[in-house]
Write a protein that holds these residues in place. Sequence first.
Motif, PDB file in Angstrom:
ATOM      1  N   LYS A  76       0.817  -1.216   0.000  1.00  0.00           N
ATOM      2  CA  LYS A  76       0.000   0.000   0.000  1.00  0.00           C
ATOM      3  C   LYS A  76       0.849   1.263   0.000  1.00  0.00           C
ATOM      4  O   LYS A  76       0.343   2.360  -0.256  1.00  0.00           O
ATOM      5  N   LEU A  77       2.132   1.107   0.294  1.00  0.00           N
ATOM      6  CA  LEU A  77       3.032   2.252   0.290  1.00  0.00           C
ATOM      7  C   LEU A  77       3.532   2.596  -1.111  1.00  0.00           C
ATOM      8  O   LEU A  77       4.039   3.696  -1.338  1.00  0.00           O
ATOM      9  N   THR A 112       8.803   5.706   3.495  1.00  0.00           N
ATOM     10  CA  THR A 112       9.993   6.480   3.104  1.00  0.00           C
ATOM     11  C   THR A 112       9.652   7.900   2.673  1.00  0.00           C
ATOM     12  O   THR A 112      10.426   8.547   1.971  1.00  0.00           O
ATOM     13  N   LEU A 113       8.517   8.408   3.116  1.00  0.00           N
ATOM     14  CA  LEU A 113       8.071   9.715   2.634  1.00  0.00           C
ATOM     15  C   LEU A 113       8.918  10.864   3.166  1.00  0.00           C
ATOM     16  O   LEU A 113       9.140  11.857   2.459  1.00  0.00           O
ATOM     17  N   HIS A 114       9.399  10.764   4.398  1.00  0.00           N
ATOM     18  CA  HIS A 114      10.284  11.818   4.901  1.00  0.00           C
ATOM     19  C   HIS A 114      11.580  11.862   4.099  1.00  0.00           C
ATOM     20  O   HIS A 114      12.099  12.943   3.794  1.00  0.00           O
ATOM     21  N   GLU A 115      12.106  10.686   3.743  1.00  0.00           N
ATOM     22  CA  GLU A 115      13.319  10.649   2.930  1.00  0.00           C
ATOM     23  C   GLU A 115      13.059  11.243   1.554  1.00  0.00           C
ATOM     24  O   GLU A 115      13.863  12.021   1.023  1.00  0.00           O
ATOM     25  N   GLN A 116      11.928  10.864   0.963  1.00  0.00           N
ATOM     26  CA  GLN A 116      11.589  11.402  -0.347  1.00  0.00           C
ATOM     27  C   GLN A 116      11.449  12.924  -0.303  1.00  0.00           C
ATOM     28  O   GLN A 116      11.778  13.618  -1.276  1.00  0.00           O
ATOM     29  N   ALA A 117      10.976  13.447   0.818  1.00  0.00           N
ATOM     30  CA  ALA A 117      10.806  14.897   0.957  1.00  0.00           C
ATOM     31  C   ALA A 117      12.138  15.609   1.158  1.00  0.00           C
ATOM     32  O   ALA A 117      12.205  16.828   1.023  1.00  0.00           O
TER      33      ALA A 117
END
Length: 273
Positions: A76-77, A112-117
Amino acid sequence: MQKALSTLIASVRATHPGQILIVTGAGVSHASGIPTFRGTDKDAIWKRDVTELGTYRFFSENPAGSWQWYLSRFDKLEGARPNPGHLAITALERFQLARGGDFLLVTQNIDTLHEQAGTQRMIKVHGSSDRYRCSEPDCALGAPEGSIAASEVDLTAFRKEPVEANVPRCPSCGGLLRMHVLWFDEYYAEHRSYGWQAVCRSAEEDAQLVIFAGTSFSVGVTDLVLRSARMRNVPIFNIDPAPRVSGDGVMSISAGAEVVLVEVCKALGLAMS
């Protein structure tokens, strides 16, 4: 909300050259389409009784079932992208560091959204969905230091036939691989990548401003940070559409991080890109 928001903006400005500590939970990623855990959204994962499935005990009894359950959630991620809340945190990090201050993000999220940001000074205290590790305690790819990128593990056979014989194996020792996540019957200090010593140091000594965003305050790390900040009289803000903690030194703002932190960045003149 406006009064609390103004106080938060003033507190961010005043935290110089000290450390700003932000602690995020699943609510920060909800605006990116990822279900929360204890939230009120219909897909909240804890509505499906994970306290038994998300354990080392379950993995040891049924490794294929554990892998199947986690992959169904990790899938789902796929395709999720950072929302304005993630981007605002990165902008605040750049702002704080550029003026000679200190910054730390402690996230409970395994996505991994913080990393992507683009956030750099970050501790993933509950592990990460993009890594696995060996379940054997003496293996170099297991605890307390080792892990392997998920992209290096071939899941073709397991996805085709999710049975124990097809559970991915460690390329180093041949033991069963497991998710690189903190299970409910494990401890924060069991793996060094969880950064528990650094979290404790920030909570107990370094943080001069604490901002919680999208968390239900139901795990050990939030208890540590909240208790330590209160004892040291550090300003504490709780950003959440339905905040569960307020008063006694905590100023709550009833809105999502994708709203509140964006407004903070606007007030500070920060670009979010």
